[in-house]
Design a protein around this motif. Structure first.
Motif, short mmCIF file in Angstrom:
data_model
loop_
_atom_site.label_atom_id
_atom_site.label_comp_id
_atom_site.label_asym_id
_atom_site.label_seq_id
_atom_site.Cartn_x
_atom_site.Cartn_y
_atom_site.Cartn_z
N ALA A 166 0.70 -1.22 0.10
CA ALA A 166 -0.07 0.12 -0.03
C ALA A 166 0.88 1.29 0.12
O ALA A 166 0.50 2.26 -0.71
N ASP A 167 2.00 1.21 1.01
CA ASP A 167 2.72 2.41 0.52
C ASP A 167 3.64 2.77 -0.67
O ASP A 167 3.94 3.72 -0.81
N PRO B 173 1.36 4.33 -6.05
CA PRO B 173 1.27 5.75 -6.32
C PRO B 173 -0.02 6.25 -5.64
O PRO B 173 -0.99 5.96 -5.66
N LYS B 174 0.31 7.61 -5.26
CA LYS B 174 -0.88 8.40 -4.72
C LYS B 174 -1.57 9.19 -5.51
O LYS B 174 -0.90 9.74 -6.25
N GLU B 175 -2.83 9.04 -5.69
CA GLU B 175 -3.74 9.77 -6.60
C GLU B 175 -4.35 10.86 -5.73
O GLU B 175 -5.50 10.50 -4.86
N LEU B 176 -4.37 12.13 -6.17
CA LEU B 176 -5.04 13.18 -5.23
C LEU B 176 -6.45 13.26 -5.87
O LEU B 176 -6.68 13.54 -7.18
N GLN C 12 -8.97 17.59 -3.36
CA GLN C 12 -7.60 17.65 -2.73
C GLN C 12 -6.80 18.69 -3.57
O GLN C 12 -6.19 19.72 -3.03
N MET D 232 -2.72 17.42 4.69
CA MET D 232 -2.61 17.50 3.21
C MET D 232 -2.76 18.82 2.90
O MET D 232 -3.44 19.31 1.96
#
Length: 198
Positions: free
Chosen positions: A4-5, A8-11, A15, A54
């Motif tokens: 999970a880390d 890729p993080k999707e905003l 946000q 954030m």
């Protein structure tokens, strides 16, 4: 580090809009509320820092210019005194990209298709976020959903138009950060009546 880390993080759009307003507020403060105006000169994704909530913060002041006179009276000579890349803002195509030949740069890449061909310049991840928002709308009325989609489209066009104006080649044609912040906050109020926590 678990899987999970690594993902890729999707905003989400909300946000992104909140972070954009955070950064605009920071720039407004630097340009208009410091004892002497400060111009960052190197605003790009890697210089926007996010805290645990954030909230966007502007970092890396290595190319900063401290203006001896008020920013408002500093229009035509401003570009000659500033360091950094004028008229280019990441993310997007790099200034060395094949598409940036002749008169085509990131500014024109976005300006040319507005507003009719907005889909050509929107991040594909944002397309997905918009589609998900439509599917999870609480209203059963297609008319309300159509109104929401139209409002969303108009706000996106306004956001891109602000970006185009801010990246104009001539500083005298650029919006000042007070107006930018005011417009972005107004857009956020229309789309997110109560600010969504990031």
């Amino acid at each position: 580090m678990n899987e999970a880390d690594k993902a890729p993080k999707e905003l989400k759009f909300s946000q992104r809009l909140n972070i954009t307003v955070d950064v605009a507020c920071a720039l407004q403060y630097l340009h208009h509320h410091c004892e002497t105006s400060i111009v960052h000169c190197d605003l790009k994704l890697s210089n926007i820092l996010l805290d645990d909530e954030m909230i966007g913060h502007v970092g890396d002041f290595g190319l900063t210019n401290i203006m001896s006179t008020d920013l408002q009276s500093y229009s035509t000579s401003l570009s000659s005194s500033l360091k950094g890349t004028i008229g280019y803002v990441a993310p997007g195509k790099r200034p060395t990209d094949e598409m940036c030949k002749e008169d085509l740069n990131l500014h024109n890449y976005v300006k040319l298709p507005l507003p009719e061909r907005l889909a050509e310049v929107i991040d594909p991840i944002l397309h997905q976020d918009i589609a998900r928002g439509g599917e999870t709308a609480t209203s059963n009325s297609s008319n309300k959903n159509n109104q929401r989609d139209e409002r969303f489209l108009q706000c996106l066009i306004s956001i891109f138009s602000i970006g185009v104006t801010c990246s104009a080649k001539s500083p005298s044609k650029q919006m000042n950060m007070t107006n930018v912040t005011s417009e972005l906050v107004s857009i956020r109020v229309k789309l997110l009546p109560t600010r969504l926590l990031h």
